[in-house]
Design a protein around this motif. Structure first.
Motif, PDB file in Angstrom:
ATOM      1  N   LYS A   1       0.820  -1.224   0.000  1.00 14.50           N
ATOM      2  CA  LYS A   1       0.000   0.000   0.000  1.00 14.50           C
ATOM      3  C   LYS A   1       0.848   1.265   0.000  1.00 14.50           C
ATOM      4  O   LYS A   1       0.382   2.319  -0.443  1.00 14.50           O
ATOM      5  CB  LYS A   1      -0.903   0.026   1.240  1.00 14.50           C
ATOM      6  CG  LYS A   1      -1.967  -1.048   1.296  1.00 14.50           C
ATOM      7  CD  LYS A   1      -2.723  -0.953   2.618  1.00 14.50           C
ATOM      8  CE  LYS A   1      -3.782  -2.018   2.760  1.00 14.50           C
ATOM      9  NZ  LYS A   1      -4.492  -1.940   4.064  1.00 14.50           N
TER      10      LYS A   1
ATOM     11  N   ASP B   1      -7.908   6.362   5.248  1.00  9.09           N
ATOM     12  CA  ASP B   1      -9.128   5.818   4.646  1.00  9.09           C
ATOM     13  C   ASP B   1      -8.833   5.225   3.272  1.00  9.09           C
ATOM     14  O   ASP B   1      -9.303   4.128   2.939  1.00  9.09           O
ATOM     15  CB  ASP B   1     -10.194   6.908   4.521  1.00  9.09           C
ATOM     16  CG  ASP B   1     -10.815   7.275   5.852  1.00  9.09           C
ATOM     17  OD1 ASP B   1     -10.691   6.477   6.809  1.00  9.09           O
ATOM     18  OD2 ASP B   1     -11.409   8.369   5.938  1.00  9.09           O
TER      19      ASP B   1
ATOM     20  N   GLN C   1      -7.118   2.008   3.456  1.00  8.62           N
ATOM     21  CA  GLN C   1      -7.939   1.022   4.175  1.00  8.62           C
ATOM     22  C   GLN C   1      -7.251   0.552   5.462  1.00  8.62           C
ATOM     23  O   GLN C   1      -7.218  -0.640   5.762  1.00  8.62           O
ATOM     24  CB  GLN C   1      -8.271  -0.165   3.271  1.00  8.62           C
ATOM     25  CG  GLN C   1      -9.108   0.223   2.052  1.00  8.62           C
ATOM     26  CD  GLN C   1      -9.474  -0.962   1.195  1.00  8.62           C
ATOM     27  OE1 GLN C   1      -8.631  -1.769   0.818  1.00  8.62           O
ATOM     28  NE2 GLN C   1     -10.765  -1.075   0.869  1.00  8.62           N
TER      29      GLN C   1
ATOM     30  N   LYS D   1      -6.916   0.204   9.499  1.00  8.26           N
ATOM     31  CA  LYS D   1      -7.816   0.039  10.638  1.00  8.26           C
ATOM     32  C   LYS D   1      -7.161   0.455  11.954  1.00  8.26           C
ATOM     33  O   LYS D   1      -7.856   0.862  12.888  1.00  8.26           O
ATOM     34  CB  LYS D   1      -8.260  -1.427  10.750  1.00  8.26           C
ATOM     35  CG  LYS D   1      -9.092  -1.946   9.595  1.00  8.26           C
ATOM     36  CD  LYS D   1      -9.465  -3.396   9.827  1.00  8.26           C
ATOM     37  CE  LYS D   1     -10.318  -3.951   8.708  1.00  8.26           C
ATOM     38  NZ  LYS D   1     -10.674  -5.378   8.947  1.00  8.26           N
TER      39      LYS D   1
END
Length: 294
Positions: free
Chosen positions: A106, A265, A268, A270
């Motif tokens: 990511k 966001d 993704q 958490k």
């Protein structure tokens, strides 16, 4: 194969794979058995629990659960990545569930990921039962090798900006990944300014072991720190990471790349944020004192 059976008994799985298993065990109710097999390297167990979701166990030790895996995967990945100014090339040792690969891929700065996992069976069961983690194997940035990570590190010098060792506890096939020789090999496999991050046990149960790790790495790396995260399914509820840099005076507690709320966001996330990054290096006073003695 470990001396303890991974088979759930009377509807419960009891972890006996922790370093202090003579004194501490963790039991989780098994609401459904998914898989149980023995690879060439270890026992593999997957089951479901109504709170934790899907759970992966290697040699009687919980590795990850659906509920809280983000706390581990995101922290071990983004602490080193966001402490490095330009983490383009990353090596992952272990991580057969795919969670670290998922997170590392990511990062916008990362261009290439090499992963060495010794046990192909872990990858197979993760793809089958843990697709929310094994999605990391689908990244175009990733090259997955089924090989001895230690030997790979020895054979590839000065090639990586960040090396993440996502290993199980120092028992069985992972024991060599906690030796001084391994940390020396990691140092040599890094480019200038490179950073390593390794699973480093719980300060509640394993503080003498962590202090021993510090004595092994401090003569090798000029910057050394211990970071902490909360993982509910691990016996103490806490796990730590050894993070080291080839550069002196690195402030690991202040991320060089700060993710905004919008970034988190979009990626993704958490668990991880810039605030969680900073807090990971704020340790209980007794831990801070003990590690500063090394």
């Amino acid at each position: 194969m470990s001396s303890n059976s991974s088979s759930p008994k009377d509807g419960w799985f009891t972890e006996t794979g922790v370093l202090n298993s003579d004194n501490v065990n963790l039991s989780i109710k098994v609401n459904g058995l998914l898989d149980k097999r023995k690879s060439d390297f270890q026992d593999i167990l997957l089951f479901k629990n109504d709170i934790f979701g899907r759970c992966l166990v290697l040699d009687d030790a919980i590795q990850c659960t659906e509920l809280d895996e983000s706390a581990y995967q995101e922290t071990i990945s983004f602490l080193p990545l966001n402490s490095h100014p330009d983490p383009r090339r990353v090596l992952i040792i272990g991580g057969g569930d795919g969670g670290v690969a998922r997170e590392v891929s990511k990062h916008p700065k990362v261009q290439e990921i090499i992963q060495c996992e010794i046990d192909e069976e872990v990858v197979k069961v993760s793809k089958q039962y843990l697709p929310f983690m094994a999605s990391g194997f689908d990244s175009p940035k990733l090259k997955l090798l089924f090989a001895d990570g230690y030997q790979y590190v020895i054979d590839h010098k000065a090639e990586f900006d960040v090396i993440i060792t996502d290993s199980s506890d120092p028992k069985g096939p992972a024991v060599t990944l906690y030796q001084k020789e391994y940390y020396r090999a990691l140092y040599e496999a890094l480019r200038p300014g490179g950073i390593i991050c390794c699973q480093a046990e719980s300060y509640w149960f394993d503080l003498p072991f962590i202090k021993e790790l510090f004595t092994k790495v401090k003569p090798i790396f000029p910057s050394v720190a211990y970071a902490s995260t909360a993982v509910a399914s691990y016996p103490s509820g806490q796990i730590g990471f050894l993070i080291c840099s080839k550069s002196a005076d690195v402030n690991f507690g202040e991320p060089l790349h700060v993710f905004t709320a919008e970034d988190c966001d979009q990626l993704q996330l958490k668990y991880y944020s810039a605030a969680m990054h900073r807090s990971a290096f704020t340790l209980p006073l007794f831990v801070h004192k003990e590690l500063n003695k090394t």
